[in-house]
Each structure stands twice: as C-alpha cells, then as structure tokens.
Design a protein around this motif. Structure first.
Motif, PDB file in Angstrom:
ATOM      1  N   LYS A  78     -16.276 -39.796  28.829  1.00 22.34           N
ATOM      2  CA  LYS A  78     -16.274 -39.300  30.213  1.00 22.34           C
ATOM      3  C   LYS A  78     -17.319 -40.030  31.054  1.00 22.34           C
ATOM      4  O   LYS A  78     -17.066 -40.369  32.220  1.00 22.34           O
ATOM      5  CB  LYS A  78     -16.530 -37.799  30.249  1.00 22.34           C
ATOM      6  CG  LYS A  78     -16.510 -37.196  31.656  1.00 22.34           C
ATOM      7  CD  LYS A  78     -16.723 -35.684  31.610  1.00 22.34           C
ATOM      8  CE  LYS A  78     -16.620 -35.064  33.003  1.00 22.34           C
ATOM      9  NZ  LYS A  78     -17.698 -35.502  33.912  1.00 22.34           N
ATOM     10  N   SER A  79     -18.486 -40.301  30.471  1.00 24.27           N
ATOM     11  CA  SER A  79     -19.535 -40.987  31.238  1.00 24.27           C
ATOM     12  C   SER A  79     -19.104 -42.388  31.645  1.00 24.27           C
ATOM     13  O   SER A  79     -19.437 -42.861  32.730  1.00 24.27           O
ATOM     14  CB  SER A  79     -20.838 -41.043  30.419  1.00 24.27           C
ATOM     15  OG  SER A  79     -20.777 -42.037  29.404  1.00 24.27           O
ATOM     16  N   ARG A 118     -23.631 -31.923  24.536  1.00 27.82           N
ATOM     17  CA  ARG A 118     -24.263 -32.607  23.409  1.00 27.82           C
ATOM     18  C   ARG A 118     -25.122 -33.781  23.862  1.00 27.82           C
ATOM     19  O   ARG A 118     -26.194 -34.019  23.307  1.00 27.82           O
ATOM     20  CB  ARG A 118     -23.189 -33.125  22.435  1.00 27.82           C
ATOM     21  CG  ARG A 118     -22.300 -32.035  21.877  1.00 27.82           C
ATOM     22  CD  ARG A 118     -23.086 -30.991  21.130  1.00 27.82           C
ATOM     23  NE  ARG A 118     -22.259 -29.840  20.784  1.00 27.82           N
ATOM     24  CZ  ARG A 118     -22.730 -28.667  20.377  1.00 27.82           C
ATOM     25  NH1 ARG A 118     -24.042 -28.493  20.261  1.00 27.82           N
ATOM     26  NH2 ARG A 118     -21.917 -27.682  20.095  1.00 27.82           N
ATOM     27  N   LEU A 119     -24.648 -34.532  24.833  1.00 24.69           N
ATOM     28  CA  LEU A 119     -25.353 -35.725  25.283  1.00 24.69           C
ATOM     29  C   LEU A 119     -25.824 -35.583  26.721  1.00 24.69           C
ATOM     30  O   LEU A 119     -25.117 -35.015  27.557  1.00 24.69           O
ATOM     31  CB  LEU A 119     -24.439 -36.956  25.181  1.00 24.69           C
ATOM     32  CG  LEU A 119     -23.836 -37.297  23.813  1.00 24.69           C
ATOM     33  CD1 LEU A 119     -22.982 -38.548  23.931  1.00 24.69           C
ATOM     34  CD2 LEU A 119     -24.918 -37.482  22.762  1.00 24.69           C
ATOM     35  N   LYS A 120     -26.989 -36.128  27.004  1.00 27.36           N
ATOM     36  CA  LYS A 120     -27.485 -36.218  28.371  1.00 27.36           C
ATOM     37  C   LYS A 120     -27.314 -37.638  28.910  1.00 27.36           C
ATOM     38  O   LYS A 120     -27.186 -37.834  30.120  1.00 27.36           O
ATOM     39  CB  LYS A 120     -28.964 -35.811  28.435  1.00 27.36           C
ATOM     40  CG  LYS A 120     -29.205 -34.336  28.099  1.00 27.36           C
ATOM     41  CD  LYS A 120     -30.670 -33.990  28.225  1.00 27.36           C
ATOM     42  CE  LYS A 120     -30.905 -32.515  27.921  1.00 27.36           C
ATOM     43  NZ  LYS A 120     -32.357 -32.156  28.016  1.00 27.36           N
ATOM     44  N   GLU A 121     -27.347 -38.603  27.986  1.00 29.29           N
ATOM     45  CA  GLU A 121     -27.203 -40.002  28.363  1.00 29.29           C
ATOM     46  C   GLU A 121     -26.316 -40.722  27.351  1.00 29.29           C
ATOM     47  O   GLU A 121     -26.228 -40.332  26.187  1.00 29.29           O
ATOM     48  CB  GLU A 121     -28.574 -40.694  28.412  1.00 29.29           C
ATOM     49  CG  GLU A 121     -29.489 -40.165  29.499  1.00 29.29           C
ATOM     50  CD  GLU A 121     -30.852 -40.839  29.502  1.00 29.29           C
ATOM     51  OE1 GLU A 121     -31.449 -40.963  30.580  1.00 29.29           O
ATOM     52  OE2 GLU A 121     -31.312 -41.257  28.414  1.00 29.29           O
ATOM     53  N   TYR A 145     -29.059 -53.098  26.584  1.00 34.46           N
ATOM     54  CA  TYR A 145     -28.236 -51.929  26.896  1.00 34.46           C
ATOM     55  C   TYR A 145     -28.527 -51.433  28.311  1.00 34.46           C
ATOM     56  O   TYR A 145     -29.512 -51.815  28.933  1.00 34.46           O
ATOM     57  CB  TYR A 145     -28.517 -50.805  25.897  1.00 34.46           C
ATOM     58  CG  TYR A 145     -29.881 -50.160  26.072  1.00 34.46           C
ATOM     59  CD1 TYR A 145     -30.041 -49.016  26.854  1.00 34.46           C
ATOM     60  CD2 TYR A 145     -31.022 -50.710  25.479  1.00 34.46           C
ATOM     61  CE1 TYR A 145     -31.290 -48.432  27.044  1.00 34.46           C
ATOM     62  CE2 TYR A 145     -32.273 -50.144  25.661  1.00 34.46           C
ATOM     63  CZ  TYR A 145     -32.402 -49.007  26.443  1.00 34.46           C
ATOM     64  OH  TYR A 145     -33.639 -48.438  26.634  1.00 34.46           O
ATOM     65  N   MET A 146     -27.655 -50.586  28.812  1.00 32.61           N
ATOM     66  CA  MET A 146     -27.897 -49.861  30.051  1.00 32.61           C
ATOM     67  C   MET A 146     -27.547 -48.396  29.812  1.00 32.61           C
ATOM     68  O   MET A 146     -26.851 -48.066  28.846  1.00 32.61           O
ATOM     69  CB  MET A 146     -27.075 -50.429  31.210  1.00 32.61           C
ATOM     70  CG  MET A 146     -25.573 -50.409  31.009  1.00 32.61           C
ATOM     71  SD  MET A 146     -24.635 -51.108  32.406  1.00 32.61           S
ATOM     72  CE  MET A 146     -24.766 -49.771  33.612  1.00 32.61           C
ATOM     73  N   THR A 147     -28.043 -47.533  30.663  1.00 33.51           N
ATOM     74  CA  THR A 147     -27.903 -46.087  30.469  1.00 33.51           C
ATOM     75  C   THR A 147     -26.937 -45.502  31.476  1.00 33.51           C
ATOM     76  O   THR A 147     -27.041 -45.762  32.677  1.00 33.51           O
ATOM     77  CB  THR A 147     -29.265 -45.389  30.613  1.00 33.51           C
ATOM     78  OG1 THR A 147     -30.192 -45.976  29.684  1.00 33.51           O
ATOM     79  CG2 THR A 147     -29.148 -43.897  30.331  1.00 33.51           C
ATOM     80  N   LEU A 148     -25.985 -44.707  30.981  1.00 33.33           N
ATOM     81  CA  LEU A 148     -25.063 -43.974  31.840  1.00 33.33           C
ATOM     82  C   LEU A 148     -25.374 -42.481  31.735  1.00 33.33           C
ATOM     83  O   LEU A 148     -25.564 -41.975  30.632  1.00 33.33           O
ATOM     84  CB  LEU A 148     -23.609 -44.209  31.409  1.00 33.33           C
ATOM     85  CG  LEU A 148     -23.095 -45.651  31.344  1.00 33.33           C
ATOM     86  CD1 LEU A 148     -21.620 -45.653  30.956  1.00 33.33           C
ATOM     87  CD2 LEU A 148     -23.312 -46.366  32.658  1.00 33.33           C
ATOM     88  N   PRO A 149     -25.416 -41.770  32.857  1.00 34.47           N
ATOM     89  CA  PRO A 149     -25.621 -40.325  32.784  1.00 34.47           C
ATOM     90  C   PRO A 149     -24.363 -39.630  32.262  1.00 34.47           C
ATOM     91  O   PRO A 149     -23.248 -40.075  32.533  1.00 34.47           O
ATOM     92  CB  PRO A 149     -25.894 -39.936  34.241  1.00 34.47           C
ATOM     93  CG  PRO A 149     -25.186 -40.980  35.042  1.00 34.47           C
ATOM     94  CD  PRO A 149     -25.289 -42.254  34.251  1.00 34.47           C
ATOM     95  N   VAL A 150     -24.555 -38.574  31.512  1.00 32.52           N
ATOM     96  CA  VAL A 150     -23.436 -37.756  31.034  1.00 32.52           C
ATOM     97  C   VAL A 150     -23.407 -36.482  31.857  1.00 32.52           C
ATOM     98  O   VAL A 150     -24.321 -35.658  31.770  1.00 32.52           O
ATOM     99  CB  VAL A 150     -23.576 -37.433  29.536  1.00 32.52           C
ATOM    100  CG1 VAL A 150     -22.454 -36.497  29.089  1.00 32.52           C
ATOM    101  CG2 VAL A 150     -23.558 -38.711  28.712  1.00 32.52           C
ATOM    102  N   LYS A 151     -22.370 -36.327  32.659  1.00 31.55           N
ATOM    103  CA  LYS A 151     -22.255 -35.173  33.542  1.00 31.55           C
ATOM    104  C   LYS A 151     -21.392 -34.095  32.884  1.00 31.55           C
ATOM    105  O   LYS A 151     -20.280 -34.378  32.442  1.00 31.55           O
ATOM    106  CB  LYS A 151     -21.638 -35.584  34.871  1.00 31.55           C
ATOM    107  CG  LYS A 151     -22.424 -36.646  35.617  1.00 31.55           C
ATOM    108  CD  LYS A 151     -21.683 -37.142  36.849  1.00 31.55           C
ATOM    109  CE  LYS A 151     -22.431 -38.269  37.529  1.00 31.55           C
ATOM    110  NZ  LYS A 151     -21.697 -38.820  38.691  1.00 31.55           N
ATOM    111  N   GLY A 152     -21.921 -32.890  32.808  1.00 32.24           N
ATOM    112  CA  GLY A 152     -21.159 -31.774  32.263  1.00 32.24           C
ATOM    113  C   GLY A 152     -21.123 -31.711  30.758  1.00 32.24           C
ATOM    114  O   GLY A 152     -20.363 -30.927  30.179  1.00 32.24           O
TER     115      GLY A 152
END
Length: 346
Positions: A247-248, A165-168, A155-162
């Motif tokens: 969105k991320s 509920r989720l940060k990543e 897997y890879m991690t995407l940041p969640v902007k705005g």
C-alpha cells in the motif's frame, strides 16, 4: 552429475504431461469473489476504469501478443520514465517469466526499464555484482531499455499510512526516479506467504535487500521488528506487513494511479521463483490477468486456482500459510477491493 533412473523417468513423465496432479476437492464449494455485471449498480456514465467494482481482465493464451493485449485492455497509459518490476529468479530456478515472453510489452510497447532489488536471504542475487550477472545470464538485459538495481546505491523511506504493523517501508533509492510502474508478476505459490503475485511484488519485490543499511525485506518479514537481521514474527503479522508495504508503494505513486499490474499464471509451482530448487508444477497453466487494482488482481488469481480441478497442491500451500489473510488485511486498510468483475478477452 549423472541422473538416477528414477529422476529420468519422472522428468520424462512430466514432459509428457502425465505427472499426476493433486485433485482440488474444494472447487465445487468454493465461493468466488467475482461479481457478475448484472449485480453491480454503477453511477451513470461509469466506465470499467472508474467502476465501483474493479475490473480484472483475463486472457487464456500465454504468449507475447496476449501479454500486450491484456495490458492494453486496462486502458492504462504509461507516462514519463517507466519501470517494470519483475523477478529475475534465482540462478538454478526455471520458473521465472521468460524474457522472450515479456519483450514485446516491456521493450517494444513501453520502452521501459526492468527494475529489481537485492535479496535478504543470501543466494545469487544478494549483492549488486552477482544480481547483475543473473539478470544477464537469464536474458533480462536484452529485453528492456536498461536494467536498474534500485537499491544499488542505498534506500529511501516511504510512510505507511493506516498500517498496524509497519510505520515505514524501505525501498531502493532509485524508486523515486520513475513516473509509472508496471508490476509484472509470476503468480505461483510461496513458502512463506502461501502465494506470490502483485502484492508480494509490490512489497517484498521493491523492498531493499540486506546490501544496504536498512533492509525493507527484513522489515516486512519481521513485521517492523528489525531492518538488519532475520527476526521471527507471527505469520499473520508478516502477511499484514506485506499488504501494508505494498500500500505504501501505491500511495507514493499518486495513490496507485502510477501503477498497473499484470499477473502471469503459468508454471504454477507451490514454490516461488526465489527458490533455487522449486517443486515442479503439477497443475495446468491458466492465463494472464491484468488490473489497476492489485488486491482484486491477486484475489482473481486465487479464485481461478480454487476453481481449477488439478490445483490441490497449490491450494494446500496457500491454506497452510493462511495466504488469503494478506488480501483480507489489504482490503481492511483500504488498499483495494477483493470483489471484482472478470472480463475475458480473446
């Protein structure tokens, strides 16, 4: 296994187009989010692609040629390596988008690779070997320039902007290997989300399964509480997590410029293609829609469901899960617009 007489009769009735649909009692009173062209004030020289109100293109035919036509209407130009995110469907499911329908667009028009991720609920697509077998058995290996299980190697991690509920967000590690994506979704009901379309395909569709160390699917379903096991969360938090994860994905793809979305509204069951034994649809097919804005696209599909006279069952599924909240939250966090202009093409 022998079919019972009653099941044979039911199948015969459905094949004849006589299966009674649940009437939609809300069609007359439903307020659509479609904005008429006469009420939109646009900047001088604005084109549909740059309009302040996103355009959703609609064609009633559901054919390979119509699919290409509605995609072209968006004006989108794929570049570099292109992935097409589509659900391959569970082994027993018959509602998934047929390879014969999508081949002209996926292989001939885009020369694209079909991309998928493993599931988090078990079933026949929960690991690399079985998922590839389903993809082959359902015919997807023959209609694209390759098939890529994006979480096959991790897997890879995407940041969640705005997000709230989720940060990543966790997606398959191969996600980064593509410059553009076509999000090709079968719009239908869903047992947990109420409905599934572009946003579900962008979020849960791209999220890594349980076959890797961190499951993006479990992360979304738990609203960030767990990446290793099924963990309950309030319904609205799950819906909000879908919007934030989607969105991320778009943010990572050049703020959404690397993505175009198409929803096919056929075989409109109340159940998802991830259901091995979905309910048979009891309403008519509607058509194909496409847009550069996934929120506007899903909203347009919901509006068309509410306008249909025979959509009572699907509306009941959407409302019982508060499915519209996914779109409300998406718009609230600046993901897209629920207002749109519908342009029908022939």
């Amino acid at each position: 296994m022998k079919k019972t007489l009653s099941s044979i009769i039911l199948l015969s009735i459905f094949a004849s187009g006589l299966l009674p649909a649940k009437p939609n009692t809300k069609a007359a009173s439903y307020k659509s989010h479609e904005v008429s062209a006469s009420t939109v004030v646009e900047p001088v020289g604005a084109t549909p692609a740059t309009s302040s109100v996103p355009v959703v293109y609609f064609i009633r035919d559901i054919t390979p040629e119509a699919l290409v036509k509605v995609y072209r209407a968006t004006g989108y130009k794929a570049s570099g390596k292109t992935g097409v995110k589509v659900s391959t469907g569970e082994s027993e499911n018959t509602n998934y988008l047929r390879p014969a329908l999508i081949k002209n667009l996926v292989k001939d028009e885009l020369n694209a690779t079909i991309v998928e991720c493993n599931t988090a609920y078990g079933g026949s697509r929960s690991n690399n070997v079985n998922h590839m077998k389903i993809a082959k058995d359902h015919g997807f290996l023959d209609v694209a320039n390759g098939f890529d299980l994006q979480d096959a190697d991790g897997y890879m991690t995407l940041p969640v902007k705005g997000g709230v509920r989720l940060k990543e967000n966790y997606v398959g590690s191969h996600f980064k290997d593509y410059q553009t994506y076509l999000i090709l979704s079968h719009f239908k009901g869903h047992a947990m989300g109420g409905f599934g379309g572009a946003i579900k395909n962008l979020s849960i569709g791209f999220a890594s399964g349980m076959s890797v160390k961190k499951s993006g699917k479990l992360n979304i379903h738990s609203a960030g509480r767990s990446v290793t096991s099924w963990t309950h969360c309030p319904q609205d938090e799950f819906l909000e997590s879908m919007a934030e994860a989607a969105k991320s994905v778009c943010d990572y793809m050049n703020g959404g410029k690397g993505i175009v979305c198409v929803n096919v509204m056929n075989r409109l069951s109340v159940d998802c293609d991830c259901d091995a034994n979905p309910e048979e649809p009891d309403m008519h097919d509607i058509g194909i829609l496409a847009s550069l804005d996934p929120v506007a696209l899903d909203q347009a599909c919901v509006d068309l469901v509410y306008k249909a006279q025979d959509s009572g069952s699907l509306i009941e599924r959407i409302e019982s899960r508060n499915g519209i909240h996914t779109l409300e939250h998406a718009e609230k966090i600046g993901f897209g617009s629920r207002n749109y202009r519908l342009v029908e093409i022939k």
